[in-house]
Design a protein around this motif. Sequence first.
Motif, PDB file in Angstrom:
ATOM      1  N   LEU A 173     -33.217  28.462 -46.626  1.00 40.59           N
ATOM      2  CA  LEU A 173     -33.841  29.705 -46.183  1.00 40.59           C
ATOM      3  C   LEU A 173     -34.445  30.462 -47.369  1.00 40.59           C
ATOM      4  CD1 LEU A 173     -34.396  31.396 -43.677  1.00 40.59           C
ATOM      5  CD2 LEU A 173     -32.212  32.573 -44.048  1.00 40.59           C
ATOM      6  N   SER A 174     -33.776  30.391 -48.524  1.00 41.92           N
ATOM      7  CA  SER A 174     -34.327  31.021 -49.727  1.00 41.92           C
ATOM      8  C   SER A 174     -35.659  30.394 -50.113  1.00 41.92           C
ATOM      9  CB  SER A 174     -33.336  30.894 -50.890  1.00 41.92           C
ATOM     10  OG  SER A 174     -32.171  31.657 -50.672  1.00 41.92           O
ATOM     11  N   ARG A 175     -35.765  29.071 -49.973  1.00 41.15           N
ATOM     12  CA  ARG A 175     -37.028  28.387 -50.272  1.00 41.15           C
ATOM     13  C   ARG A 175     -38.131  28.856 -49.333  1.00 41.15           C
ATOM     14  NH1 ARG A 175     -35.663  22.309 -49.750  1.00 41.15           N
ATOM     15  NH2 ARG A 175     -37.941  22.155 -49.907  1.00 41.15           N
ATOM     16  N   LEU A 176     -37.779  29.041 -48.049  1.00 42.28           N
ATOM     17  CA  LEU A 176     -38.765  29.527 -47.083  1.00 42.28           C
ATOM     18  C   LEU A 176     -39.224  30.937 -47.455  1.00 42.28           C
ATOM     19  CD1 LEU A 176     -40.197  28.886 -44.346  1.00 42.28           C
ATOM     20  CD2 LEU A 176     -38.322  30.144 -43.245  1.00 42.28           C
ATOM     21  N   HIS A 177     -38.271  31.778 -47.839  1.00 45.40           N
ATOM     22  CA  HIS A 177     -38.610  33.149 -48.240  1.00 45.40           C
ATOM     23  C   HIS A 177     -39.487  33.158 -49.492  1.00 45.40           C
ATOM     24  CE1 HIS A 177     -34.963  35.057 -45.950  1.00 45.40           C
ATOM     25  NE2 HIS A 177     -35.887  34.570 -45.142  1.00 45.40           N
ATOM     26  N   ASP A 178     -39.240  32.229 -50.400  1.00 44.15           N
ATOM     27  CA  ASP A 178     -40.064  32.153 -51.607  1.00 44.15           C
ATOM     28  C   ASP A 178     -41.528  31.835 -51.271  1.00 44.15           C
ATOM     29  OD1 ASP A 178     -37.905  32.726 -53.225  1.00 44.15           O
ATOM     30  OD2 ASP A 178     -37.486  30.632 -53.720  1.00 44.15           O
ATOM     31  N   LEU A 179     -41.748  31.229 -50.103  1.00 44.53           N
ATOM     32  CA  LEU A 179     -43.108  30.942 -49.644  1.00 44.53           C
ATOM     33  C   LEU A 179     -43.714  32.134 -48.918  1.00 44.53           C
ATOM     34  CD1 LEU A 179     -42.596  27.308 -48.263  1.00 44.53           C
ATOM     35  CD2 LEU A 179     -43.621  27.985 -50.446  1.00 44.53           C
ATOM     36  N   GLY A 180     -42.944  33.227 -48.811  1.00 42.56           N
ATOM     37  CA  GLY A 180     -43.440  34.413 -48.122  1.00 42.56           C
ATOM     38  C   GLY A 180     -43.418  34.285 -46.621  1.00 42.56           C
ATOM     39  N   VAL A 181     -42.376  33.595 -46.094  1.00 44.89           N
ATOM     40  CA  VAL A 181     -42.269  33.383 -44.649  1.00 44.89           C
ATOM     41  C   VAL A 181     -40.891  33.845 -44.179  1.00 44.89           C
ATOM     42  CG1 VAL A 181     -42.305  31.698 -42.763  1.00 44.89           C
ATOM     43  CG2 VAL A 181     -43.838  31.415 -44.730  1.00 44.89           C
ATOM     44  N   ARG A 182     -40.862  34.655 -43.137  1.00 40.28           N
ATOM     45  CA  ARG A 182     -39.621  35.069 -42.480  1.00 40.28           C
ATOM     46  C   ARG A 182     -39.470  34.265 -41.202  1.00 40.28           C
ATOM     47  NH1 ARG A 182     -37.721  38.790 -38.647  1.00 40.28           N
ATOM     48  NH2 ARG A 182     -35.712  39.764 -39.211  1.00 40.28           N
ATOM     49  N   HIS A 183     -38.339  33.548 -41.052  1.00 36.81           N
ATOM     50  CA  HIS A 183     -38.165  32.656 -39.907  1.00 36.81           C
ATOM     51  C   HIS A 183     -38.070  33.425 -38.598  1.00 36.81           C
ATOM     52  CE1 HIS A 183     -36.078  29.891 -37.122  1.00 36.81           C
ATOM     53  NE2 HIS A 183     -36.690  28.930 -37.799  1.00 36.81           N
ATOM     54  N   GLY A 184     -37.207  34.451 -38.564  1.00 38.86           N
ATOM     55  CA  GLY A 184     -37.121  35.305 -37.384  1.00 38.86           C
ATOM     56  C   GLY A 184     -36.083  34.902 -36.359  1.00 38.86           C
ATOM     57  N   ASP A 185     -35.502  33.701 -36.474  1.00 38.40           N
ATOM     58  CA  ASP A 185     -34.480  33.261 -35.498  1.00 38.40           C
ATOM     59  C   ASP A 185     -33.533  32.281 -36.168  1.00 38.40           C
ATOM     60  OD1 ASP A 185     -32.995  32.806 -33.225  1.00 38.40           O
ATOM     61  OD2 ASP A 185     -34.485  31.498 -32.277  1.00 38.40           O
ATOM     62  N   THR A 186     -32.696  32.786 -37.058  1.00 36.26           N
ATOM     63  CA  THR A 186     -31.838  31.904 -37.867  1.00 36.26           C
ATOM     64  C   THR A 186     -30.481  31.682 -37.223  1.00 36.26           C
ATOM     65  OG1 THR A 186     -31.215  33.853 -39.182  1.00 36.26           O
ATOM     66  CG2 THR A 186     -32.950  32.435 -40.057  1.00 36.26           C
ATOM     67  N   ASN A 187     -30.438  31.397 -35.932  1.00 38.34           N
ATOM     68  CA  ASN A 187     -29.172  30.995 -35.325  1.00 38.34           C
ATOM     69  C   ASN A 187     -28.818  29.583 -35.802  1.00 38.34           C
ATOM     70  OD1 ASN A 187     -29.720  28.837 -33.062  1.00 38.34           O
ATOM     71  ND2 ASN A 187     -31.344  30.374 -32.810  1.00 38.34           N
ATOM     72  N   ARG A 188     -27.552  29.228 -35.703  1.00 43.15           N
ATOM     73  CA  ARG A 188     -27.084  27.978 -36.296  1.00 43.15           C
ATOM     74  C   ARG A 188     -27.678  26.737 -35.651  1.00 43.15           C
ATOM     75  NH1 ARG A 188     -22.250  26.077 -33.534  1.00 43.15           N
ATOM     76  NH2 ARG A 188     -21.659  27.479 -31.838  1.00 43.15           N
ATOM     77  N   PHE A 189     -28.217  26.858 -34.445  1.00 37.86           N
ATOM     78  CA  PHE A 189     -28.799  25.692 -33.781  1.00 37.86           C
ATOM     79  C   PHE A 189     -30.188  25.360 -34.326  1.00 37.86           C
ATOM     80  CE2 PHE A 189     -25.832  27.572 -30.745  1.00 37.86           C
ATOM     81  CZ  PHE A 189     -25.009  26.485 -30.477  1.00 37.86           C
ATOM     82  N   ASN A 190     -30.743  26.259 -35.125  1.00 40.85           N
ATOM     83  CA  ASN A 190     -32.066  26.004 -35.696  1.00 40.85           C
ATOM     84  C   ASN A 190     -31.993  25.363 -37.072  1.00 40.85           C
ATOM     85  OD1 ASN A 190     -33.486  26.871 -33.496  1.00 40.85           O
ATOM     86  ND2 ASN A 190     -33.776  28.956 -34.239  1.00 40.85           N
ATOM     87  N   PHE A 191     -30.791  24.992 -37.487  1.00 39.94           N
ATOM     88  CA  PHE A 191     -30.602  24.225 -38.712  1.00 39.94           C
ATOM     89  C   PHE A 191     -30.073  22.846 -38.337  1.00 39.94           C
ATOM     90  CE2 PHE A 191     -30.372  28.594 -40.104  1.00 39.94           C
ATOM     91  CZ  PHE A 191     -31.030  28.601 -41.325  1.00 39.94           C
ATOM     92  N   LEU A 192     -30.768  21.813 -38.749  1.00 39.18           N
ATOM     93  CA  LEU A 192     -30.298  20.450 -38.536  1.00 39.18           C
ATOM     94  C   LEU A 192     -29.708  19.958 -39.847  1.00 39.18           C
ATOM     95  CD1 LEU A 192     -33.274  18.956 -36.479  1.00 39.18           C
ATOM     96  CD2 LEU A 192     -31.256  20.205 -35.660  1.00 39.18           C
TER      97      LEU A 192
END
Length: 238
Positions: A173-192
């Motif tokens: 998630l930190s890598r995604l944020h470093d790209l300037g993107v907020r996921h918006g739905d970080t429930n545990r089922f959205n991580f594989l």
Amino acid sequence: MATQSKMEPLQAEVDESDQSFFRLLVNGPSEDMCCRPSLISLLPKLFLPGDWNDGLVALDAKGRPHFISLNQTQFPSVKNTWHETFVDYVDLSIGRRLRTGIYEAKCPLFEDDVVVKFARFHWEIQYIENETTAYQWISGHTTTTATTTPIAPRFLGHLTEIGRDLQACRGLLSRLHDLGVRHGDTNRFNFLIRDSKAILIDFDTAKKCDDRDLLLPELDSLTACFEDSSGRGGEGPL
């Protein structure tokens, strides 16, 4: 790692004349670090913020402890998870120590006390991998019948660490944020997650965002998302 001092030592490999290794439970997730044994009582004052799980502490020229390295380390895990049952370490009530890395324990999935065996540090993982595979080979011969006795105790399931998976997801998630993107739905089922490596899915609520004040709450709430038992974000009716 959070800058809080609530810690529970889990395991230690102590050498008074050389490096010593400690595993600590820090406000929930399990963190790995290496330090001198005399520093255990000083660690709360030493913790530094950041996305790390592996730190090395040494003494400076004046004999004061300080971190000389902080890393986000991808620790190995058992790959042959053939049994359908998984138990998180933090759900166990650890009891009497039987041998190194082997304990009696109470587990909410079983009425009777169980025996747990685990790798205390990364260099012990291969031994657990070998033993896990051996139990798979003999899995049909660990119960008593009218004519035979079991070869070995029954294998009840795999011991896991949600904290280890959480570390992988925080890094992702930190890598995604470093790209300037907020996921918006970080429930545990959205991580594989596989072999302690994670990927994200379901980007339908993602937005471009360079505001750290908006990105940090998403990262800080990840622990609560993983502990959420409501099933939010899980599979619904088709």
